[in-house]
Design an enzyme around this catalytic site. Structure first.
Site, PDB file in Angstrom:
ATOM      1  N   TYR A  50     -16.644   0.039  -1.709  1.00 39.39           N
ATOM      2  CA  TYR A  50     -15.448   0.464  -1.320  1.00 39.39           C
ATOM      3  C   TYR A  50     -14.871   0.687  -1.963  1.00 39.39           C
ATOM      4  O   TYR A  50     -14.309  -0.344  -2.441  1.00 39.39           O
ATOM      5  CB  TYR A  50     -15.642   1.259   0.234  1.00 39.39           C
ATOM      6  N   LYS A 101     -14.867  -5.852  -1.819  1.00 37.65           N
ATOM      7  CA  LYS A 101     -14.991  -5.419  -1.132  1.00 37.65           C
ATOM      8  C   LYS A 101     -15.208  -4.374  -0.311  1.00 37.65           C
ATOM      9  O   LYS A 101     -16.387  -3.478  -0.572  1.00 37.65           O
ATOM     10  CB  LYS A 101     -12.838  -3.669  -2.235  1.00 37.65           C
ATOM     11  N   GLU A 135      -3.826 -12.980   3.827  1.00 38.11           N
ATOM     12  CA  GLU A 135      -3.609 -11.497   4.320  1.00 38.11           C
ATOM     13  C   GLU A 135      -4.282 -11.429   5.622  1.00 38.11           C
ATOM     14  O   GLU A 135      -4.178 -11.561   6.670  1.00 38.11           O
ATOM     15  CB  GLU A 135      -4.591 -11.060   3.432  1.00 38.11           C
ATOM     16  N   LEU A 150      -8.446 -10.502  -0.617  1.00 38.93           N
ATOM     17  CA  LEU A 150      -8.558  -9.341  -1.515  1.00 38.93           C
ATOM     18  C   LEU A 150      -7.487  -9.346  -2.202  1.00 38.93           C
ATOM     19  O   LEU A 150      -6.589  -8.775  -1.953  1.00 38.93           O
ATOM     20  CB  LEU A 150      -8.843  -7.492  -0.754  1.00 38.93           C
TER      21      LEU A 150
HETATM   22  N1  PDD Z   1      -7.595  -2.276   2.849  1.00 40.53           N
HETATM   23  N2  PDD Z   1      -6.654  -7.156   1.994  1.00 40.53           N
HETATM   24  C1  PDD Z   1      -7.765  -6.085   2.908  1.00 40.53           C
HETATM   25  C2  PDD Z   1      -8.530  -7.111   3.582  1.00 40.53           C
HETATM   26  C3  PDD Z   1      -7.604  -4.976   2.661  1.00 40.53           C
HETATM   27  O1  PDD Z   1      -8.773  -4.395   3.267  1.00 40.53           O
HETATM   28  C4  PDD Z   1      -6.561  -4.268   1.746  1.00 40.53           C
HETATM   29  C5  PDD Z   1      -6.981  -2.517   1.850  1.00 40.53           C
HETATM   30  C6  PDD Z   1      -5.698  -5.380   0.790  1.00 40.53           C
HETATM   31  C7  PDD Z   1      -5.383  -4.045   0.195  1.00 40.53           C
HETATM   32  O2  PDD Z   1      -5.522  -3.808  -0.861  1.00 40.53           O
HETATM   33  P1  PDD Z   1      -5.163  -2.607  -2.132  1.00 40.53           P
HETATM   34  O3  PDD Z   1      -3.411  -3.317  -2.213  1.00 40.53           O
HETATM   35  O4  PDD Z   1      -5.721  -1.988  -3.046  1.00 40.53           O
HETATM   36  O5  PDD Z   1      -5.282  -1.237  -0.818  1.00 40.53           O
HETATM   37  C8  PDD Z   1      -5.541  -6.593   1.186  1.00 40.53           C
HETATM   38  C9  PDD Z   1      -7.560  -0.666   2.743  1.00 40.53           C
HETATM   39  C10 PDD Z   1      -6.675   0.220   1.982  1.00 40.53           C
HETATM   40  C11 PDD Z   1      -8.996  -0.006   3.538  1.00 40.53           C
HETATM   41  O6  PDD Z   1      -9.637  -0.714   4.203  1.00 40.53           O
HETATM   42  O7  PDD Z   1      -8.464   1.486   3.919  1.00 40.53           O
END
Ligand code: PDD
Length: 290
Positions: A36, A147, A179, A203
């Site tokens: 996703y 992801k 993270e 991620l």
């Molecule tokens: N989550 N690390 C993890 C495990 C994440 O699920 C996310 C993002 C991030 C930050 O990534 P980005 O800057 O690309 O949004 C880091 C999304 C927003 C979610 O699952 O809703």
């Protein structure tokens, strides 16, 4: 409360959040077999789109799936989704699963089974105040760079945080900070900005990458990609989280202890606020050029 129905693109059809239905055989539903993206749009403009689409391609490739749609087709979907929501800032959620073959089988179906493709949109609300976080063991798999829609360990960690009245769980592996459950983490230590290096254990967040590029380009602060120990995290001068829906989110408390010291203890620190200021200008170039 589900609120107003919002548009949904589902397997080539348009419906809405009330009427959308997926097959019980969808492998996303049965196995979490899919990937996703969450792509933000600020003032109606998609932000970091190329980076999000590149990460989607990497995730699909990593799980052995072909691109289900071309870039123009995705763009047409995003345009229609954004036209269908009345909110200044919105997040597009899209997911691609390995389709819905007639039989449940762990092994992948043939290429004749079309991918399951879903995309919808929701408003991004503003964040009130700093984040209170807990640290907890990272119970995830060895490919956190994908992801994947498999988010059970992430949801369990976030729930643990919620049960302690906190906003996010910081995932720790072998004494090192990876993270957050749904965010990347940055710390300011000795005047340097530090965040974990990308690789299979976390991620590669788009917000993380855009912020690092900005920091280098505008020489805002010395930045370093290296793992932080939990004890260094507790001693850090400033800590913040990043994600597409939360921008830079200051961490004010870790395991019940305030972050930082002196006048800024338990509050967003000056470097976090300065970086956020620059990041907001990146998000809203039309405002800063006026
Ligand atoms: N989550 N690390 C993890 C495990 C994440 O699920 C996310 C993002 C991030 C930050 O990534 P980005 O800057 O690309 O949004 C880091 C999304 C927003 C979610 O699952 O809703």
């Amino acid at each position: 409360m589900r609120g107003q129905p919002r548009p949904v693109y589902l397997n080539g059809e348009w419906c809405d959040t009330e009427t959308a239905r997926v097959s019980v055989f969808d492998r996303g539903y049965l196995f979490g077999d899919g990937v996703y993206e969450v792509i933000p749009a600020f003032a109606g403009r998609l932000f970091g789109l190329d980076e999000h689409m590149a990460r989607l391609s990497r995730s699909l490739e990593a799980i052995g799936m072909a691109e289900p749609l071309g870039r123009d087709e995705w763009q047409a979907i995003f345009d229609r989704l954004l036209a269908g929501i009345d909110a200044p800032d919105a997040a597009i959620y899209l997911q691609v699963t390995r389709g819905a073959p007639a039989k449940r089988d762990h092994a992948w179906p043939g290429n004749d089974v079309p991918a399951g493709v879903m995309a919808t949109v929701s408003p991004i609300g503003s964040i009130a105040g700093g984040a209170r976080v807990i640290t907890c063991p990272d119970a995830r798999w060895a490919r956190c760079d994908i992801k994947s829609i498999n988010l059970l360990p992430n949801t369990m960690a976030r729930q643990q945080a919620a049960e302690q009245g906190c906003d996010e769980a910081v995932l720790v592996r072998d004494g090192l900070v990876m993270e957050g459950a749904a965010t990347n983490l940055f710390a300011v230590i000795g005047g340097r900005l530090v965040t974990a290096p990308t690789g299979p254990r976390l991620l590669a967040g788009i917000t993380r990458g855009l912020l690092l590029d900005l920091v280098h380009r505008e020489q805002l602060i010395e930045a370093e990609e290296s793992f932080i120990t939990v004890s260094a995290l507790r001693e850090a001068d400033e800590v913040f989280l990043t994600s597409s829906t939360k921008d830079l989110w200051p961490v004010v408390e870790i395991d019940g202890e305030p972050v930082g010291s002196g006048a800024h203890a338990g509050r967003a620190g000056p470097i976090t606020r300065r970086l956020d200021h620059h990041f907001q200008a990146l998000k809203h170039p039309q405002r800063s050029s006026q």
